[in-house]
Each structure stands twice: as structure tokens, then as C-alpha cells.
Design a protein around this motif. Structure first.
Motif, PDB file in Angstrom:
ATOM      1  N   TYR A  75       1.670   6.607   4.148  1.00 44.21           N
ATOM      2  CA  TYR A  75       2.109   6.083   5.441  1.00 44.21           C
ATOM      3  C   TYR A  75       1.043   6.385   6.501  1.00 44.21           C
ATOM      4  O   TYR A  75       0.708   5.527   7.320  1.00 44.21           O
ATOM      5  CB  TYR A  75       3.444   6.698   5.857  1.00 44.21           C
ATOM      6  CG  TYR A  75       4.654   6.005   5.263  1.00 44.21           C
ATOM      7  CD1 TYR A  75       5.050   4.755   5.718  1.00 44.21           C
ATOM      8  CD2 TYR A  75       5.396   6.598   4.240  1.00 44.21           C
ATOM      9  CE1 TYR A  75       6.160   4.118   5.192  1.00 44.21           C
ATOM     10  CE2 TYR A  75       6.506   5.964   3.694  1.00 44.21           C
ATOM     11  CZ  TYR A  75       6.880   4.728   4.180  1.00 44.21           C
ATOM     12  OH  TYR A  75       7.972   4.076   3.648  1.00 44.21           O
ATOM     13  N   TRP A  76       0.533   7.611   6.477  1.00 45.24           N
ATOM     14  CA  TRP A  76      -0.507   7.982   7.445  1.00 45.24           C
ATOM     15  C   TRP A  76      -1.745   7.111   7.260  1.00 45.24           C
ATOM     16  O   TRP A  76      -2.295   6.576   8.221  1.00 45.24           O
ATOM     17  CB  TRP A  76      -0.873   9.459   7.284  1.00 45.24           C
ATOM     18  CG  TRP A  76      -1.972   9.891   8.209  1.00 45.24           C
ATOM     19  CD1 TRP A  76      -3.318   9.849   7.965  1.00 45.24           C
ATOM     20  CD2 TRP A  76      -1.824  10.392   9.547  1.00 45.24           C
ATOM     21  NE1 TRP A  76      -4.022  10.293   9.056  1.00 45.24           N
ATOM     22  CE2 TRP A  76      -3.133  10.637  10.034  1.00 45.24           C
ATOM     23  CE3 TRP A  76      -0.733  10.664  10.355  1.00 45.24           C
ATOM     24  CZ2 TRP A  76      -3.355  11.142  11.317  1.00 45.24           C
ATOM     25  CZ3 TRP A  76      -0.961  11.173  11.639  1.00 45.24           C
ATOM     26  CH2 TRP A  76      -2.256  11.399  12.096  1.00 45.24           C
ATOM     27  N   ARG A  77      -2.169   6.950   6.017  1.00 44.69           N
ATOM     28  CA  ARG A  77      -3.370   6.149   5.749  1.00 44.69           C
ATOM     29  C   ARG A  77      -3.170   4.693   6.169  1.00 44.69           C
ATOM     30  O   ARG A  77      -4.119   4.037   6.606  1.00 44.69           O
ATOM     31  CB  ARG A  77      -3.741   6.234   4.269  1.00 44.69           C
ATOM     32  CG  ARG A  77      -4.377   7.569   3.880  1.00 44.69           C
ATOM     33  CD  ARG A  77      -4.855   7.554   2.451  1.00 44.69           C
ATOM     34  NE  ARG A  77      -5.735   8.677   2.183  1.00 44.69           N
ATOM     35  CZ  ARG A  77      -5.466   9.659   1.322  1.00 44.69           C
ATOM     36  NH1 ARG A  77      -4.339   9.649   0.640  1.00 44.69           N
ATOM     37  NH2 ARG A  77      -6.330  10.641   1.139  1.00 44.69           N
ATOM     38  N   SER A  78      -1.963   4.173   6.020  1.00 45.38           N
ATOM     39  CA  SER A  78      -1.735   2.783   6.420  1.00 45.38           C
ATOM     40  C   SER A  78      -1.987   2.609   7.919  1.00 45.38           C
ATOM     41  O   SER A  78      -2.483   1.564   8.351  1.00 45.38           O
ATOM     42  CB  SER A  78      -0.310   2.346   6.057  1.00 45.38           C
ATOM     43  OG  SER A  78       0.660   2.957   6.891  1.00 45.38           O
ATOM     44  N   ILE A  79      -1.658   3.617   8.717  1.00 42.27           N
ATOM     45  CA  ILE A  79      -1.910   3.564  10.161  1.00 42.27           C
ATOM     46  C   ILE A  79      -3.404   3.469  10.431  1.00 42.27           C
ATOM     47  O   ILE A  79      -3.861   2.661  11.248  1.00 42.27           O
ATOM     48  CB  ILE A  79      -1.318   4.813  10.854  1.00 42.27           C
ATOM     49  CG1 ILE A  79       0.208   4.783  10.791  1.00 42.27           C
ATOM     50  CG2 ILE A  79      -1.802   4.921  12.294  1.00 42.27           C
ATOM     51  CD1 ILE A  79       0.865   6.085  11.234  1.00 42.27           C
ATOM     52  N   PHE A  84       0.823  -1.211   0.000  1.00 44.63           N
ATOM     53  CA  PHE A  84       0.000   0.000   0.000  1.00 44.63           C
ATOM     54  C   PHE A  84       0.855   1.258   0.000  1.00 44.63           C
ATOM     55  O   PHE A  84       0.609   2.191  -0.748  1.00 44.63           O
ATOM     56  CB  PHE A  84      -0.932   0.002   1.207  1.00 44.63           C
ATOM     57  CG  PHE A  84      -1.862   1.189   1.252  1.00 44.63           C
ATOM     58  CD1 PHE A  84      -3.048   1.176   0.536  1.00 44.63           C
ATOM     59  CD2 PHE A  84      -1.550   2.310   2.005  1.00 44.63           C
ATOM     60  CE1 PHE A  84      -3.906   2.265   0.572  1.00 44.63           C
ATOM     61  CE2 PHE A  84      -2.403   3.403   2.049  1.00 44.63           C
ATOM     62  CZ  PHE A  84      -3.591   3.376   1.332  1.00 44.63           C
ATOM     63  N   TYR A  85       1.886   1.298   0.853  1.00 49.75           N
ATOM     64  CA  TYR A  85       2.728   2.490   0.870  1.00 49.75           C
ATOM     65  C   TYR A  85       4.073   2.282   0.173  1.00 49.75           C
ATOM     66  O   TYR A  85       4.742   3.248  -0.200  1.00 49.75           O
ATOM     67  CB  TYR A  85       2.936   3.030   2.295  1.00 49.75           C
ATOM     68  CG  TYR A  85       3.498   2.064   3.309  1.00 49.75           C
ATOM     69  CD1 TYR A  85       4.841   1.750   3.335  1.00 49.75           C
ATOM     70  CD2 TYR A  85       2.686   1.506   4.283  1.00 49.75           C
ATOM     71  CE1 TYR A  85       5.360   0.886   4.283  1.00 49.75           C
ATOM     72  CE2 TYR A  85       3.197   0.636   5.242  1.00 49.75           C
ATOM     73  CZ  TYR A  85       4.533   0.330   5.232  1.00 49.75           C
ATOM     74  OH  TYR A  85       5.045  -0.529   6.178  1.00 49.75           O
ATOM     75  N   GLN A  86       4.480   1.029  -0.033  1.00 49.23           N
ATOM     76  CA  GLN A  86       5.759   0.799  -0.704  1.00 49.23           C
ATOM     77  C   GLN A  86       5.712   1.197  -2.174  1.00 49.23           C
ATOM     78  O   GLN A  86       6.693   1.690  -2.735  1.00 49.23           O
ATOM     79  CB  GLN A  86       6.159  -0.670  -0.565  1.00 49.23           C
ATOM     80  CG  GLN A  86       6.583  -1.041   0.851  1.00 49.23           C
ATOM     81  CD  GLN A  86       6.838  -2.525   1.012  1.00 49.23           C
ATOM     82  OE1 GLN A  86       6.445  -3.325   0.162  1.00 49.23           O
ATOM     83  NE2 GLN A  86       7.468  -2.898   2.119  1.00 49.23           N
ATOM     84  N   GLY A 135      -9.531   6.691   1.361  1.00 42.74           N
ATOM     85  CA  GLY A 135      -8.197   6.310   1.820  1.00 42.74           C
ATOM     86  C   GLY A 135      -7.624   5.141   1.048  1.00 42.74           C
ATOM     87  O   GLY A 135      -6.432   5.114   0.732  1.00 42.74           O
ATOM     88  N   TYR A 136      -8.466   4.166   0.725  1.00 48.73           N
ATOM     89  CA  TYR A 136      -7.999   2.987  -0.001  1.00 48.73           C
ATOM     90  C   TYR A 136      -7.582   3.325  -1.430  1.00 48.73           C
ATOM     91  O   TYR A 136      -6.813   2.594  -2.046  1.00 48.73           O
ATOM     92  CB  TYR A 136      -9.087   1.909  -0.024  1.00 48.73           C
ATOM     93  CG  TYR A 136      -9.408   1.358   1.345  1.00 48.73           C
ATOM     94  CD1 TYR A 136      -8.644   0.342   1.910  1.00 48.73           C
ATOM     95  CD2 TYR A 136     -10.473   1.861   2.088  1.00 48.73           C
ATOM     96  CE1 TYR A 136      -8.933  -0.161   3.172  1.00 48.73           C
ATOM     97  CE2 TYR A 136     -10.777   1.365   3.347  1.00 48.73           C
ATOM     98  CZ  TYR A 136     -10.000   0.356   3.887  1.00 48.73           C
ATOM     99  OH  TYR A 136     -10.292  -0.131   5.139  1.00 48.73           O
ATOM    100  N   GLU A 159     -11.747  10.701   6.768  1.00 48.57           N
ATOM    101  CA  GLU A 159     -11.358   9.314   6.552  1.00 48.57           C
ATOM    102  C   GLU A 159     -11.201   8.576   7.886  1.00 48.57           C
ATOM    103  O   GLU A 159     -11.607   7.416   8.021  1.00 48.57           O
ATOM    104  CB  GLU A 159     -10.049   9.248   5.770  1.00 48.57           C
ATOM    105  CG  GLU A 159     -10.173   9.696   4.327  1.00 48.57           C
ATOM    106  CD  GLU A 159      -8.843   9.666   3.593  1.00 48.57           C
ATOM    107  OE1 GLU A 159      -7.935   8.936   4.041  1.00 48.57           O
ATOM    108  OE2 GLU A 159      -8.703  10.371   2.573  1.00 48.57           O
ATOM    109  N   THR A 160     -10.615   9.233   8.866  1.00 41.84           N
ATOM    110  CA  THR A 160     -10.421   8.612  10.184  1.00 41.84           C
ATOM    111  C   THR A 160     -11.760   8.366  10.858  1.00 41.84           C
ATOM    112  O   THR A 160     -11.999   7.290  11.429  1.00 41.84           O
ATOM    113  CB  THR A 160      -9.534   9.496  11.074  1.00 41.84           C
ATOM    114  OG1 THR A 160      -8.299   9.762  10.414  1.00 41.84           O
ATOM    115  CG2 THR A 160      -9.256   8.825  12.409  1.00 41.84           C
TER     116      THR A 160
END
Length: 337
Positions: free
Chosen positions: A13-17, A3-5, A206-207, A154-155
Motif C-alpha cells: 500500500y505504501w509503495r503504491s502511493i 499491485f497491492y490487491q 519497489g516494483y 525508494e522514495t
């Protein structure tokens, strides 16, 4: 994680959290929303007392409509928030108890995704020396990005989805999230009634990393934005009699207005095979997330990745038999999924 790589931006990175972290309590969501609010502060050091006000406020607000905010049987911090909501303690007492009890695990766990710490930190733990956290340059750079305004929504959407899974309190195999095409919301059927959960746009954005599913141009989930995304059926709604569960979350994507209904838009055409592969990848993000979208997608498309691929291929074959024309977008941004 891919997803972030594949696109190692601070936004992803934030969304992955938010999307892929473990959900044993809602504290990570409350901490994320609190940190986003603190962007207005000029100081990078945030004491636990400063953090306690927004953190406890968000938890208290959610407790009013969702009493289950943690998967363990008891929590002294949650007890304190409920006491505040009942008027049994005042805000000063709540803040003191939040400083003492509220951050015991969440600060350590915030950057953990898939059992490991992500490469970029948005704050440093300085509780021992400065009695707080220190926001990093990564956070302030994140705050200057074009996606920052979407993160609160999103959160909140992710928090509501997880709450609904906890609230239902049933076997994971029975959890389902459905879509209301008129209201553009996600809901859960519950016996003889339905429970509206959250905005579909807020949940999906977010996805898709804040970009149109088709052309990868930027989109927004803010109602007043000229870039406001459309909720689109990947396989068009007109094929509802041919496609399995056309309103299923598996078939919903966010699209810019040009791709969805512009002069060269998709309309009733079927997206090409490359876009079908992209849909599979986006749906696998759901699968790798936690409750309840994972369970919903498994129900709708299959228990294994191979079955899910086969499901999509079958729907594509059925769609092409009815809607002869294939469609592909004009690419407007870097393809990141």
C-alpha cells in the motif's frame, strides 16, 4: 490496483502511493520522506510545525539540483524555499511559511492512488482540531516490517526520476531512461551529455515489492546488507547481439545472489515462459506508473499491451535459438506478481 490487491500488505500500500500516485508536484515525496523520519518520535500526533522542518528541508535540498519541483507556473511555497536557499530568509521564517503554504493539498492527496483513496491510511488529517496529522497503527506496524529501511531510498529514487522528466521539458514520447551496467545507475541522455539520475536498485526495488524477481526471497538495496540485490539482465548480457536493447530497463530485474550467480543460478540460461509472463507483469507496473519509466518502456517495447507481449515473445524466441538451456528458480517466497 492489482499491485497491492494481489498482496495487500502495508508495504505494498505504501509503495503504491510512491510509485503510482499523480505527480503534479514533488510534495508527496517530501511528505513521505518526512513521515519516515518521524518514526523515531514516540508521539502519534505530529503538528504541522514539527512536520514543516523535514518537509521544507527535503524540498530545499532538491531545489538545489532540480529547480522544477511543481508543474504549475508558480508557487509561493517554492518561492519561500528558494529564498531560504539564497539566504534571504532564515529557518524560522521558512518553517512559518511552510506551515501556512506547504501542506494545502498534499495531506489531502497523499493516500489517493489512481483517482481513489487506498484502503489503508498511514495518518489521519487533524489539522482542524490538533493542527497536525496523527500517525495510525498502520504506520507503526509498517515501521516494524523488514522492508521499512528500503523506503527512504525508494522514495528518493522515484523523486529523482520524476524530476528528470520535468527537467527535460520535452514531449513524453522523447523521454528515455537508460542503464549503465558498470555503475549500476539509471541515466538520461541529453544532447551531448548524460545526466545520472539514481541507483538502478533503488528504482526497481519497489516494483518488485522488495523480493527477488525469480525466487521471491527477500532482498535489500542497502549496500551493507548480506541480502543486497544484484541487478540482473533477464535475457543474459551474452545475448546482446541477438536481443533488442538488452540493457533496456524492460530487461533489468533485481535478483538475489543465489538466483543470479549461485550454484544453481541463472548465469547465461534463458528463464522459462512463466518467468517471461512475470517480466511482462512487472513491466506493466512501469507502464501504470507515471513519468518517466512509463515512456521509456513504451519506447522500448510497444505502445499497447499486446505489442509489448509480442515484443517479449519475440525476444524469447530469439534467445532460445542461441541459448538452448532454459532455467527456473527454486521458489523461496510467496509469489506476489
Amino acid at each position: 490496483m492489482e499491485f497491492y490487491q494481489v498482496d495487500p500488505s502495508l508495504e505494498n500500500y505504501w509503495r503504491s502511493i510512491i510509485l503510482f500516485g499523480r505527480n503534479v508536484a514533488s510534495y508527496k515525496f517530501a511528505l513521505a520522506k518526512s513521515i519516515l523520519e518521524l518514526n523515531k518520535s514516540q508521539d502519534d500526533l505530529v503538528t504541522l510545525e514539527q512536520l514543516a522542518e523535514p518537509f521544507s528541508r527535503h524540498i530545499c535540498e532538491h531545489l538545489k539540483h532540480s529547480p522544477k519541483q511543481i508543474t504549475s507556473s508558480s508557487s509561493k511555497f517554492i518561492d519561500a524555499c528558494n529564498q531560504f536557499n539564497r539566504g534571504e530568509i532564515d529557518s524560522d521564517k521558512l518553517i512559518g511559511l511552510t506551515v501556512k503554504l506547504g501542506f494545502n493539498n498534499v495531506i489531502d492527496a497523499f493516500h489517493i492512488v489512481n483517482n481513489g483513496e487506498i484502503d489503508k491510511r498511514f495518518f489521519l488529517d487533524e489539522r482542524k482540531g490538533a493542527k497536525g496529522i496523527r500517525l495510525t497503527s498502520n504506520f507503526f506496524e509498517l515501521a516494524e516490517g523488514g522492508q521499512f529501511d528500503n523506503f527512504q531510498q525508494e522514495t528518493e529514487a522515484r523523486w529523482r526520476l520524476v524530476e528528470e522528466a520535468w527537467r527535460m521539458g520535452v514531449s513524453r514520447s522523447l523521454i528515455a531512461v537508460e542503464y549503465d551496467d558498470d555503475l549500476k545507475t539509471l541515466f538520461a541522455p541529453d544532447k551531448e551529455r548524460r545526466v545520472n539520475i539514481t541507483s538502478c536498485r533503488d528504482s526497481l526495488n519497489g516494483y518488485q515489492k522488495g523480493h527477488c524477481f525469480y525466487c521471491h526471497g527477500p532482498i535489500s538495496i542497502n549496500s551493507g546488507s548480506p541480502l543486497l540485490a544484484d541487478v540482473d539482465h533477464f535475457f543474459p548480457w551474452v545475448l546482446k547481439d541477438d536481443i533488442s536493447n538488452v540493457n533496456g530497463v524492460w530487461n533489468l530485474v533485481l535478483a538475489c545472489k543465489d538466483c543470479n550467480r549461485g550454484e544453481s543460478g541463472k548465469f547465461a540460461k534463458v528463464p522459462n515462459l512463466q518467468l517471461l509472463e512475470r517480466l511482462h507483469k512487472r513491466n506493466e507496473y512501469f507502464i501504470n506508473s507515471h513519468l518517466p519509466l512509463r515512456e521509456t518502456l513504451i519506447q522500448q517495447t510497444g505502445k499497447s499491451e499486446q505489442l509489448r507481449k509480442s515484443f517479449l515473445q519475440t525476444q524469447y524466441t530469439l534467445a532460445r535459438q542461441t541459448a538452448i538451456h532454459e532455467w527456473q528458480p527454486i521458489i523461496r517466497g510467496a509469489i506476489t506478481f
